[in-house]
Design a protein around this motif. Structure first.
Motif, PDB file in Angstrom:
ATOM      1  N   VAL A 205       0.742  -1.023   0.077  1.00 23.07           N
ATOM      2  CA  VAL A 205       0.181   0.056   0.075  1.00 23.07           C
ATOM      3  C   VAL A 205       0.889   1.089   0.081  1.00 23.07           C
ATOM      4  O   VAL A 205       1.600   1.585   0.792  1.00 23.07           O
ATOM      5  CB  VAL A 205      -0.998   0.160   1.301  1.00 23.07           C
ATOM      6  CG1 VAL A 205      -1.736   1.382   1.265  1.00 23.07           C
ATOM      7  CG2 VAL A 205      -1.902  -1.176   1.159  1.00 23.07           C
ATOM      8  N   VAL A 206       0.713   1.994  -1.009  1.00 30.91           N
ATOM      9  CA  VAL A 206       1.450   3.275  -1.008  1.00 30.91           C
ATOM     10  C   VAL A 206       0.379   4.349  -0.974  1.00 30.91           C
ATOM     11  O   VAL A 206      -0.349   4.406  -1.947  1.00 30.91           O
ATOM     12  CB  VAL A 206       2.288   3.240  -2.481  1.00 30.91           C
ATOM     13  CG1 VAL A 206       3.098   4.544  -2.573  1.00 30.91           C
ATOM     14  CG2 VAL A 206       3.285   2.171  -2.418  1.00 30.91           C
ATOM     15  N   ARG A 207       0.442   5.474   0.015  1.00 33.85           N
ATOM     16  CA  ARG A 207      -0.513   6.283   0.040  1.00 33.85           C
ATOM     17  C   ARG A 207       0.194   7.457   0.962  1.00 33.85           C
ATOM     18  O   ARG A 207       1.075   7.163   1.217  1.00 33.85           O
ATOM     19  CB  ARG A 207      -1.727   5.741   0.935  1.00 33.85           C
ATOM     20  CG  ARG A 207      -1.743   4.904   1.973  1.00 33.85           C
ATOM     21  CD  ARG A 207      -2.832   4.420   2.767  1.00 33.85           C
ATOM     22  NE  ARG A 207      -2.685   3.899   4.123  1.00 33.85           N
ATOM     23  CZ  ARG A 207      -3.164   3.157   4.686  1.00 33.85           C
ATOM     24  NH1 ARG A 207      -4.434   2.770   4.172  1.00 33.85           N
ATOM     25  NH2 ARG A 207      -3.027   2.750   6.066  1.00 33.85           N
ATOM     26  N   GLY A 208      -0.925   8.313   1.106  1.00 33.20           N
ATOM     27  CA  GLY A 208      -0.300   9.901   1.951  1.00 33.20           C
ATOM     28  C   GLY A 208      -0.268   9.682   3.109  1.00 33.20           C
ATOM     29  O   GLY A 208      -0.886   8.791   3.832  1.00 33.20           O
ATOM     30  N   TYR A 209       0.548  10.542   3.856  1.00 35.57           N
ATOM     31  CA  TYR A 209       0.945  10.487   5.164  1.00 35.57           C
ATOM     32  C   TYR A 209      -0.451  10.684   6.192  1.00 35.57           C
ATOM     33  O   TYR A 209      -0.311  10.264   7.387  1.00 35.57           O
ATOM     34  CB  TYR A 209       1.995  11.802   5.373  1.00 35.57           C
ATOM     35  CG  TYR A 209       2.388  11.829   7.005  1.00 35.57           C
ATOM     36  CD1 TYR A 209       3.375  10.797   7.559  1.00 35.57           C
ATOM     37  CD2 TYR A 209       1.980  12.464   7.704  1.00 35.57           C
ATOM     38  CE1 TYR A 209       3.835  10.956   8.892  1.00 35.57           C
ATOM     39  CE2 TYR A 209       2.218  12.823   8.965  1.00 35.57           C
ATOM     40  CZ  TYR A 209       3.093  11.937   9.634  1.00 35.57           C
ATOM     41  OH  TYR A 209       3.348  12.050  10.882  1.00 35.57           O
ATOM     42  N   ASP A 210      -1.197  11.308   5.502  1.00 34.91           N
ATOM     43  CA  ASP A 210      -2.476  11.620   6.320  1.00 34.91           C
ATOM     44  C   ASP A 210      -3.284  10.377   6.613  1.00 34.91           C
ATOM     45  O   ASP A 210      -4.151  10.382   7.666  1.00 34.91           O
ATOM     46  CB  ASP A 210      -3.526  12.469   5.495  1.00 34.91           C
ATOM     47  CG  ASP A 210      -3.676  12.165   4.204  1.00 34.91           C
ATOM     48  OD1 ASP A 210      -3.108  11.192   3.477  1.00 34.91           O
ATOM     49  OD2 ASP A 210      -4.898  12.512   3.759  1.00 34.91           O
ATOM     50  N   PRO A 236       4.996  11.868   1.656  1.00 37.61           N
ATOM     51  CA  PRO A 236       4.616  13.424   2.110  1.00 37.61           C
ATOM     52  C   PRO A 236       3.485  13.778   1.402  1.00 37.61           C
ATOM     53  O   PRO A 236       3.183  13.359   0.513  1.00 37.61           O
ATOM     54  CB  PRO A 236       5.997  13.872   1.636  1.00 37.61           C
ATOM     55  CG  PRO A 236       7.089  12.777   1.562  1.00 37.61           C
ATOM     56  CD  PRO A 236       6.360  11.801   1.236  1.00 37.61           C
ATOM     57  N   LEU A 237       2.667  14.682   2.027  1.00 38.48           N
ATOM     58  CA  LEU A 237       1.641  15.608   1.726  1.00 38.48           C
ATOM     59  C   LEU A 237       2.203  16.774   0.811  1.00 38.48           C
ATOM     60  O   LEU A 237       2.906  17.276   1.334  1.00 38.48           O
ATOM     61  CB  LEU A 237       0.586  15.636   2.671  1.00 38.48           C
ATOM     62  CG  LEU A 237       0.063  14.751   3.510  1.00 38.48           C
ATOM     63  CD1 LEU A 237      -0.994  14.836   4.371  1.00 38.48           C
ATOM     64  CD2 LEU A 237      -0.615  13.647   2.566  1.00 38.48           C
TER      65      LEU A 237
END
Length: 313
Positions: A205-210, A236-237
């Motif tokens: 899973v590759v996704r945003g820091y949020d 990083p966002l």
């Protein structure tokens, strides 16, 4: 759990480059078109999968129909194709997955890990997290209920190694009993994403820091449902000049689909991902930029910043 079925299926030609067990995905909510922040996530997940010789899937997370205007999903797919981000299997839609989510919720309830809750946010507004008033007995019988995860009874603490941000450790009970199904009968993100990642065999899973602090709940659910745990890479966002995260709510500009605008923006996204793309490719055809980026992709180049300013270009 059943196979994924889409209202309409868009399938990219599966190529010989799929040579590993890596399975990644990009899973946007169709509340509007993609923006530069979305591109960063889509591109990083695509490059990570392709460099590993794996498959890359697209999932439309449309479990909240009031937030999903008609045609937004089709526009997202057009934008991905304009940037050369072609997927390998039928696009899946969470709106078709109610039975799978209900099966998972029923199992959690039978294990004593999910419970109905009649409380409203207004009632517990003075508490930092939901205080668990309905854990043992429904506080207000006869009122509509949401279903919550009993975070104090599941696997805890939760620890994992994020590929960018390193060792992470959370106690889910300190985060609260997250909602799994809403009072309006709509499914919540945490349960849906766990069930879908497992059913699609997602390995990475590759996704945003949020979403990093969502991972403890998801790890709890995976453990309770005997589901495999993927590897996680949180990115990083991208934030605008005013410090706000680029988002549809903050009116971030939609990604273009005309080739003249796409080429330099793709290069800009590769720069934002710390991949140091050759300057000579800044206006090269999308296919050429992606071929070079796939070959050179190195997630270890990413700087571990929670927030990153919008690159100028």
């Amino acid at each position: 759990m059943g196979a994924l079925v889409a209202p309409f299926c868009v399938v990219a030609q599966r190529e010989d480059y799929i040579m590993s067990d890596y399975r990644g995905r990009f899973a946007p909510t169709p509340s509007g078109p993609l923006h530069f922040g979305s591109l960063i996530t889509a591109l990083a997940s695509f490059l990570d999968a392709r460099h590993a010789g794996g498959a890359w899937l697209v999932r439309i997370e449309d479990v909240d129909p009031p937030r999903c205007p008609p045609g937004a999903d089709a526009e997202i797919l057009r934008q991905l194709e304009a940037f050369g981000l072609h997927w390998d299997e039928a696009v899946s839609y969470q709106s078709t997955r109610h039975a799978a989510y209900q099966t998972a919720l029923d199992r959690l309830a039978a294990l004593g890990l999910a419970y109905p809750c009649s409380c409203s946010r207004k009632q517990w507004r003075e508490h930092a997290i939901y205080p668990g008033w309905c854990r043992d007995t429904l506080r207000e019988p006869g009122k509509p209920v949401a279903w919550r995860l009993r975070s104090d009874l599941g696997l805890r603490p939760i620890a994992w190694q994020d590929r960018l941000f390193g060792e992470q450790a959370f106690d889910p009970a300190q985060l609260g009993d997250v909602v799994l199904k809403r009072k309006d009968d709509l499914w919540a993100y945490q349960l849906a994403v766990v069930v879908d990642d497992a059913d699609q065999g997602i390995s990475d899973v590759v996704r945003g820091y949020d979403l990093l602090d969502n991972t403890p709940w998801q790890r709890q659910l995976q453990a309770a449902l005997d589901l495999p745990t993927p590897r996680y890479l949180h990115l990083p966002l991208i934030v605008a000049d005013n410090g706000q995260k680029l988002s549809k709510q903050n009116l971030a500009p939609a990604l273009p689909t005309d080739d003249d605008a796409v080429r330099p923006l793709l290069h800009q996204a590769l720069v934002a991902l710390d991949q140091a793309p050759p300057a000579m490719l800044a206006n090269a055809p999308v296919a050429d930029q992606l071929a070079a980026a796939i070959a050179a992709w190195d997630a270890s180049r990413l700087q571990a910043q929670a927030f990153r300013p919008l690159p100028q270009g």
